[in-house]
Design a protein around this motif. Structure first.
Motif, PDB file in Angstrom:
ATOM      1  N   ARG A  43       1.071  -1.167   0.151  1.00  0.00           N
ATOM      2  CA  ARG A  43       0.048  -0.063   0.011  1.00  0.00           C
ATOM      3  C   ARG A  43       0.973   1.276   0.048  1.00  0.00           C
ATOM      4  O   ARG A  43       0.350   2.331  -0.209  1.00  0.00           O
ATOM      5  CB  ARG A  43      -0.891   0.095   1.258  1.00  0.00           C
ATOM      6  CG  ARG A  43      -2.061  -1.123   1.166  1.00  0.00           C
ATOM      7  CD  ARG A  43      -2.579  -1.168   2.449  1.00  0.00           C
ATOM      8  NE  ARG A  43      -1.802  -1.395   3.711  1.00  0.00           N
ATOM      9  CZ  ARG A  43      -1.985  -0.959   4.692  1.00  0.00           C
ATOM     10  NH1 ARG A  43      -3.170  -0.400   5.423  1.00  0.00           N
ATOM     11  NH2 ARG A  43      -1.091  -1.241   5.585  1.00  0.00           N
ATOM     12  N   PRO A  63      -1.234   5.068   3.472  1.00  0.00           N
ATOM     13  CA  PRO A  63      -2.540   5.439   4.128  1.00  0.00           C
ATOM     14  C   PRO A  63      -2.966   4.725   5.497  1.00  0.00           C
ATOM     15  O   PRO A  63      -2.664   3.847   5.677  1.00  0.00           O
ATOM     16  CB  PRO A  63      -3.664   4.890   2.990  1.00  0.00           C
ATOM     17  CG  PRO A  63      -2.917   4.082   2.104  1.00  0.00           C
ATOM     18  CD  PRO A  63      -1.296   4.149   2.291  1.00  0.00           C
ATOM     19  N   LEU A  64      -3.384   5.751   6.371  1.00  0.00           N
ATOM     20  CA  LEU A  64      -3.756   5.258   7.664  1.00  0.00           C
ATOM     21  C   LEU A  64      -5.349   5.377   7.901  1.00  0.00           C
ATOM     22  O   LEU A  64      -5.918   4.328   8.393  1.00  0.00           O
ATOM     23  CB  LEU A  64      -3.069   6.109   9.019  1.00  0.00           C
ATOM     24  CG  LEU A  64      -1.540   5.845   8.930  1.00  0.00           C
ATOM     25  CD1 LEU A  64      -1.089   6.676  10.130  1.00  0.00           C
ATOM     26  CD2 LEU A  64      -1.103   4.361   9.107  1.00  0.00           C
ATOM     27  N   GLU A  65      -5.736   6.259   7.590  1.00  0.00           N
ATOM     28  CA  GLU A  65      -7.114   6.447   7.758  1.00  0.00           C
ATOM     29  C   GLU A  65      -7.597   7.758   6.726  1.00  0.00           C
ATOM     30  O   GLU A  65      -6.668   8.406   6.471  1.00  0.00           O
ATOM     31  CB  GLU A  65      -7.608   6.876   8.961  1.00  0.00           C
ATOM     32  CG  GLU A  65      -7.109   8.216   9.810  1.00  0.00           C
ATOM     33  CD  GLU A  65      -7.348   8.128  11.311  1.00  0.00           C
ATOM     34  OE1 GLU A  65      -7.837   9.076  11.652  1.00  0.00           O
ATOM     35  OE2 GLU A  65      -6.961   7.139  12.184  1.00  0.00           O
ATOM     36  N   PRO A  66      -8.866   7.858   6.657  1.00  0.00           N
ATOM     37  CA  PRO A  66      -9.237   9.209   5.759  1.00  0.00           C
ATOM     38  C   PRO A  66      -8.458  10.289   6.200  1.00  0.00           C
ATOM     39  O   PRO A  66      -8.647  10.894   7.342  1.00  0.00           O
ATOM     40  CB  PRO A  66     -10.778   9.221   5.843  1.00  0.00           C
ATOM     41  CG  PRO A  66     -11.059   7.928   6.370  1.00  0.00           C
ATOM     42  CD  PRO A  66     -10.140   7.484   7.018  1.00  0.00           C
ATOM     43  N   GLU A  70       0.933   7.682   6.810  1.00  0.00           N
ATOM     44  CA  GLU A  70       2.299   7.601   7.562  1.00  0.00           C
ATOM     45  C   GLU A  70       3.441   7.862   6.388  1.00  0.00           C
ATOM     46  O   GLU A  70       3.537   7.115   5.460  1.00  0.00           O
ATOM     47  CB  GLU A  70       2.346   6.423   8.157  1.00  0.00           C
ATOM     48  CG  GLU A  70       3.671   5.893   8.906  1.00  0.00           C
ATOM     49  CD  GLU A  70       3.805   4.406   9.419  1.00  0.00           C
ATOM     50  OE1 GLU A  70       4.822   4.265  10.090  1.00  0.00           O
ATOM     51  OE2 GLU A  70       2.685   3.955   9.489  1.00  0.00           O
ATOM     52  N   TRP A 102      -4.505  14.008   1.617  1.00  0.00           N
ATOM     53  CA  TRP A 102      -3.718  13.720   3.132  1.00  0.00           C
ATOM     54  C   TRP A 102      -3.217  14.763   4.105  1.00  0.00           C
ATOM     55  O   TRP A 102      -2.512  15.637   3.414  1.00  0.00           O
ATOM     56  CB  TRP A 102      -3.147  12.479   3.134  1.00  0.00           C
ATOM     57  CG  TRP A 102      -3.381  11.132   2.658  1.00  0.00           C
ATOM     58  CD1 TRP A 102      -4.521  10.657   2.865  1.00  0.00           C
ATOM     59  CD2 TRP A 102      -2.626  10.295   1.774  1.00  0.00           C
ATOM     60  NE1 TRP A 102      -4.525   9.408   2.160  1.00  0.00           N
ATOM     61  CE2 TRP A 102      -3.578   9.158   1.511  1.00  0.00           C
ATOM     62  CE3 TRP A 102      -1.537  10.229   1.316  1.00  0.00           C
ATOM     63  CZ2 TRP A 102      -3.004   8.157   0.984  1.00  0.00           C
ATOM     64  CZ3 TRP A 102      -0.848   9.102   0.596  1.00  0.00           C
ATOM     65  CH2 TRP A 102      -1.853   8.044   0.198  1.00  0.00           C
ATOM     66  N   GLY A 132      -0.665   2.820  16.557  1.00  0.00           N
ATOM     67  CA  GLY A 132      -0.764   1.933  15.705  1.00  0.00           C
ATOM     68  C   GLY A 132       0.410   0.795  16.285  1.00  0.00           C
ATOM     69  O   GLY A 132       0.328   0.384  17.444  1.00  0.00           O
TER      70      GLY A 132
END
Length: 149
Positions: A43, A63-66, A70, A102, A132
């Motif tokens: 990813r 991508p971590l969340e909307p 990272e 982002w 995380g």
């Protein structure tokens, strides 16, 4: 010295080689700590720095969340350090993040990496609690930056 920074895939042989070197350096710096990420997350969207045809560094965004990603796999070969390449890569990653929507970037580095800590702090990243997979890792230092256009 002209540094070209361009997108690359996780399967790019230059990215694989740089990430392998990064992992070996982390394992040498933290012997027995199992600090190095294993494998390359598919990813991650990479940027590859080259001088001429030689790959000299890389960095990626995962991508971590909307709205959040990272910064990961930041690495510049030792022979090319001290020339501002890491800062160029980080700035290019921030621009890529904004283009993808982002607005918050997080990252993790180790407590025995003062050069990385200095780069991130001087680039506007602020310490945050571990997130995380880094929660509970006493060697991890986590940072965050809110981007603006």
């Amino acid at each position: 010295m002209r540094v070209d920074i361009a997108p690359a895939t996780p399967e790019d042989p230059a990215v694989i080689a740089l990430c392998t070197e990064q992992q070996a350096e982390i394992e040498a710096r933290y012997p027995g700590a199992d600090e190095a990420p294993k494998g390359i997350d598919p990813r991650v969207e990479f940027l590859l720095a080259r001088i001429g045809s030689e790959p000299v560094g890389c960095g990626g965004l995962k991508p971590l969340e909307p709205g959040m990603a990272e910064v990961t796999r930041m690495y510049v070969r030792p022979a090319h350090r001290g020339q501002g390449i890491s800062r160029m890569l980080l700035q290019a990653l921030e621009e890529m993040a904004l283009a993808k929507g982002w607005r918050t970037l997080r990252l993790e580095t180790g407590d025995l990496q003062p050069e990385s800590i200095g780069l991130y702090q001087s680039s506007g990243y602020r310490r945050i609690p571990a997130f995380g997979p880094y929660v509970g890792n006493v060697l991890s230092l986590c940072f965050e930056k809110h981007l603006t256009d």
